[in-house]
Design a protein around this motif. Structure first.
Motif, mmCIF file in Angstrom:
data_model
loop_
_atom_site.group_PDB
_atom_site.id
_atom_site.type_symbol
_atom_site.label_atom_id
_atom_site.label_comp_id
_atom_site.label_asym_id
_atom_site.label_seq_id
_atom_site.Cartn_x
_atom_site.Cartn_y
_atom_site.Cartn_z
ATOM 1 N N GLU A 6 -14.215 1.778 -5.184
ATOM 2 C CA GLU A 6 -15.828 1.649 -5.249
ATOM 3 C C GLU A 6 -16.377 0.782 -4.277
ATOM 4 O OE1 GLU A 6 -13.865 1.011 -8.153
ATOM 5 O OE2 GLU A 6 -13.507 3.216 -8.545
ATOM 6 N N LYS A 7 -15.734 -0.103 -3.855
ATOM 7 C CA LYS A 7 -16.410 -1.182 -2.943
ATOM 8 C C LYS A 7 -15.995 -1.003 -1.354
ATOM 9 C CE LYS A 7 -16.543 -4.726 -6.434
ATOM 10 N NZ LYS A 7 -16.168 -5.996 -6.991
ATOM 11 N N TRP A 8 -15.155 -0.029 -1.321
ATOM 12 C CA TRP A 8 -14.974 0.206 0.207
ATOM 13 C C TRP A 8 -15.912 0.859 0.942
ATOM 14 C CZ3 TRP A 8 -9.856 3.322 -0.844
ATOM 15 C CH2 TRP A 8 -8.617 2.915 -1.123
ATOM 16 N N THR A 9 -16.153 0.522 2.192
ATOM 17 C CA THR A 9 -17.065 0.867 3.121
ATOM 18 C C THR A 9 -16.755 2.474 3.622
ATOM 19 O OG1 THR A 9 -16.377 0.091 5.071
ATOM 20 C CG2 THR A 9 -18.064 -0.947 3.679
ATOM 21 N N ARG A 10 -17.536 2.951 4.265
ATOM 22 C CA ARG A 10 -17.262 4.403 4.888
ATOM 23 C C ARG A 10 -15.881 4.219 5.789
ATOM 24 N NH1 ARG A 10 -20.524 7.709 9.261
ATOM 25 N NH2 ARG A 10 -19.499 9.589 9.203
ATOM 26 N N SER A 11 -15.944 3.096 6.738
ATOM 27 C CA SER A 11 -14.965 2.938 7.673
ATOM 28 C C SER A 11 -13.896 2.345 7.123
ATOM 29 C CB SER A 11 -15.466 1.955 8.775
ATOM 30 O OG SER A 11 -15.801 0.771 8.339
ATOM 31 N N GLN A 12 -13.785 1.898 6.007
ATOM 32 C CA GLN A 12 -12.623 1.255 5.119
ATOM 33 C C GLN A 12 -11.917 2.651 4.589
ATOM 34 O OE1 GLN A 12 -14.369 -1.715 2.687
ATOM 35 N NE2 GLN A 12 -13.692 -3.238 3.995
ATOM 36 N N ARG A 13 -12.875 3.417 4.240
ATOM 37 C CA ARG A 13 -12.344 4.653 3.492
ATOM 38 C C ARG A 13 -11.509 5.403 4.415
ATOM 39 N NH1 ARG A 13 -14.541 5.503 -1.629
ATOM 40 N NH2 ARG A 13 -16.554 4.334 -1.711
ATOM 41 N N GLN A 14 -11.948 5.692 5.907
ATOM 42 C CA GLN A 14 -11.561 6.283 6.752
ATOM 43 C C GLN A 14 -10.046 5.756 7.172
ATOM 44 O OE1 GLN A 14 -13.458 6.368 10.480
ATOM 45 N NE2 GLN A 14 -12.390 8.553 11.162
ATOM 46 N N ARG A 15 -10.235 4.354 7.264
ATOM 47 C CA ARG A 15 -8.807 3.670 7.549
ATOM 48 C C ARG A 15 -7.911 4.049 6.421
ATOM 49 N NH1 ARG A 15 -10.474 -1.613 9.127
ATOM 50 N NH2 ARG A 15 -10.442 -1.184 11.083
ATOM 51 N N VAL A 16 -8.183 3.848 5.314
ATOM 52 C CA VAL A 16 -7.056 3.866 4.243
ATOM 53 C C VAL A 16 -6.554 5.581 4.294
ATOM 54 C CG1 VAL A 16 -6.812 3.823 1.693
ATOM 55 C CG2 VAL A 16 -8.035 2.163 2.895
ATOM 56 N N PHE A 17 -7.576 6.336 4.426
ATOM 57 C CA PHE A 17 -6.933 7.831 4.621
ATOM 58 C C PHE A 17 -5.913 7.942 5.472
ATOM 59 C CE2 PHE A 17 -7.388 12.053 6.769
ATOM 60 C CZ PHE A 17 -6.925 12.886 5.546
ATOM 61 N N ILE A 18 -6.100 7.239 6.631
ATOM 62 C CA ILE A 18 -5.229 7.121 7.948
ATOM 63 C C ILE A 18 -3.705 6.430 7.391
ATOM 64 C CG2 ILE A 18 -4.571 6.545 10.291
ATOM 65 C CD1 ILE A 18 -7.957 7.114 10.849
ATOM 66 N N LEU A 19 -4.300 5.482 6.835
ATOM 67 C CA LEU A 19 -2.891 4.477 6.489
ATOM 68 C C LEU A 19 -2.362 5.161 5.326
ATOM 69 C CD1 LEU A 19 -1.874 1.557 6.238
ATOM 70 C CD2 LEU A 19 -3.155 1.268 4.265
ATOM 71 N N PHE A 20 -2.702 5.979 4.557
ATOM 72 C CA PHE A 20 -2.060 6.544 3.349
ATOM 73 C C PHE A 20 -1.432 7.862 3.996
ATOM 74 C CE2 PHE A 20 -4.627 4.911 -0.346
ATOM 75 C CZ PHE A 20 -3.831 3.871 -0.259
ATOM 76 N N ALA A 21 -1.877 8.452 5.072
ATOM 77 C CA ALA A 21 -1.200 9.713 5.612
ATOM 78 C C ALA A 21 0.159 9.128 6.367
ATOM 79 C CB ALA A 21 -2.110 10.533 6.874
ATOM 80 N N GLN A 22 0.035 7.977 7.013
ATOM 81 C CA GLN A 22 0.972 7.502 7.791
ATOM 82 C C GLN A 22 2.127 6.731 6.987
ATOM 83 O OE1 GLN A 22 1.591 7.679 11.388
ATOM 84 N NE2 GLN A 22 -0.128 9.041 10.994
ATOM 85 N N TYR A 23 1.656 6.387 5.728
ATOM 86 C CA TYR A 23 2.629 5.482 4.886
ATOM 87 C C TYR A 23 2.390 6.022 3.422
ATOM 88 C CZ TYR A 23 2.738 2.431 8.919
ATOM 89 O OH TYR A 23 3.159 1.836 10.123
ATOM 90 N N PRO A 24 2.842 7.093 3.106
ATOM 91 C CA PRO A 24 2.540 7.587 1.770
ATOM 92 C C PRO A 24 3.145 6.916 0.520
ATOM 93 C CG PRO A 24 3.963 8.946 2.916
ATOM 94 C CD PRO A 24 3.733 8.103 4.083
ATOM 95 N N ASP A 25 4.177 6.050 0.923
ATOM 96 C CA ASP A 25 4.555 5.173 -0.219
ATOM 97 C C ASP A 25 3.514 4.211 -0.733
ATOM 98 O OD1 ASP A 25 6.965 6.707 -0.333
ATOM 99 O OD2 ASP A 25 8.069 5.109 1.051
ATOM 100 N N LEU A 26 2.556 3.647 0.091
ATOM 101 C CA LEU A 26 1.726 2.819 -0.349
ATOM 102 C C LEU A 26 0.657 3.261 -1.272
ATOM 103 C CD1 LEU A 26 0.872 1.193 3.207
ATOM 104 C CD2 LEU A 26 1.984 0.236 1.349
ATOM 105 N N GLU A 27 0.464 4.581 -0.874
ATOM 106 C CA GLU A 27 -0.731 5.238 -2.046
ATOM 107 C C GLU A 27 0.150 5.273 -3.349
ATOM 108 O OE1 GLU A 27 -3.623 9.110 -2.038
ATOM 109 O OE2 GLU A 27 -1.976 9.321 -0.827
ATOM 110 N N LYS A 28 1.358 5.616 -3.494
ATOM 111 C CA LYS A 28 1.927 5.514 -4.713
ATOM 112 C C LYS A 28 2.153 4.153 -5.557
ATOM 113 C CE LYS A 28 4.702 9.765 -3.308
ATOM 114 N NZ LYS A 28 6.061 10.102 -2.581
ATOM 115 N N ALA A 29 2.203 3.279 -4.706
ATOM 116 C CA ALA A 29 2.394 1.952 -5.180
ATOM 117 C C ALA A 29 0.961 1.519 -5.860
ATOM 118 C CB ALA A 29 2.800 0.943 -4.202
#
Length: 60
Positions: A37-60
């Motif tokens: 809830e505290k992520w900014t728009r650019s942080q949400r975009q960065r996390v979307f890319i991060l999770f697409a590249q490293y799906p294990d991080l999203e599961k953790a």
């Protein structure tokens, strides 16, 4: 040529938000400790890319 779904722009090693892989990882370091809830728009975009590249991080 824009990337989609967290993919890199071919031949440049740059993601759609203009971060390199190193910038993506460094910029995401503290995001995983913040609530979504505290992520900014650019942080949400960065996390979307991060999770697409490293799906294990999203599961953790």
């Amino acid at each position: 040529m824009e990337a989609v779904g967290g993919e890199q722009i071919p031949g440049m090693g740059i993601f759609e938000n203009r971060d390199s892989r190193k910038q993506l990882l460094a910029g995401s370091r503290y995001l995983l400790y913040k609530s979504r809830e505290k992520w900014t728009r650019s942080q949400r975009q960065r996390v979307f890319i991060l999770f697409a590249q490293y799906p294990d991080l999203e599961k953790a």
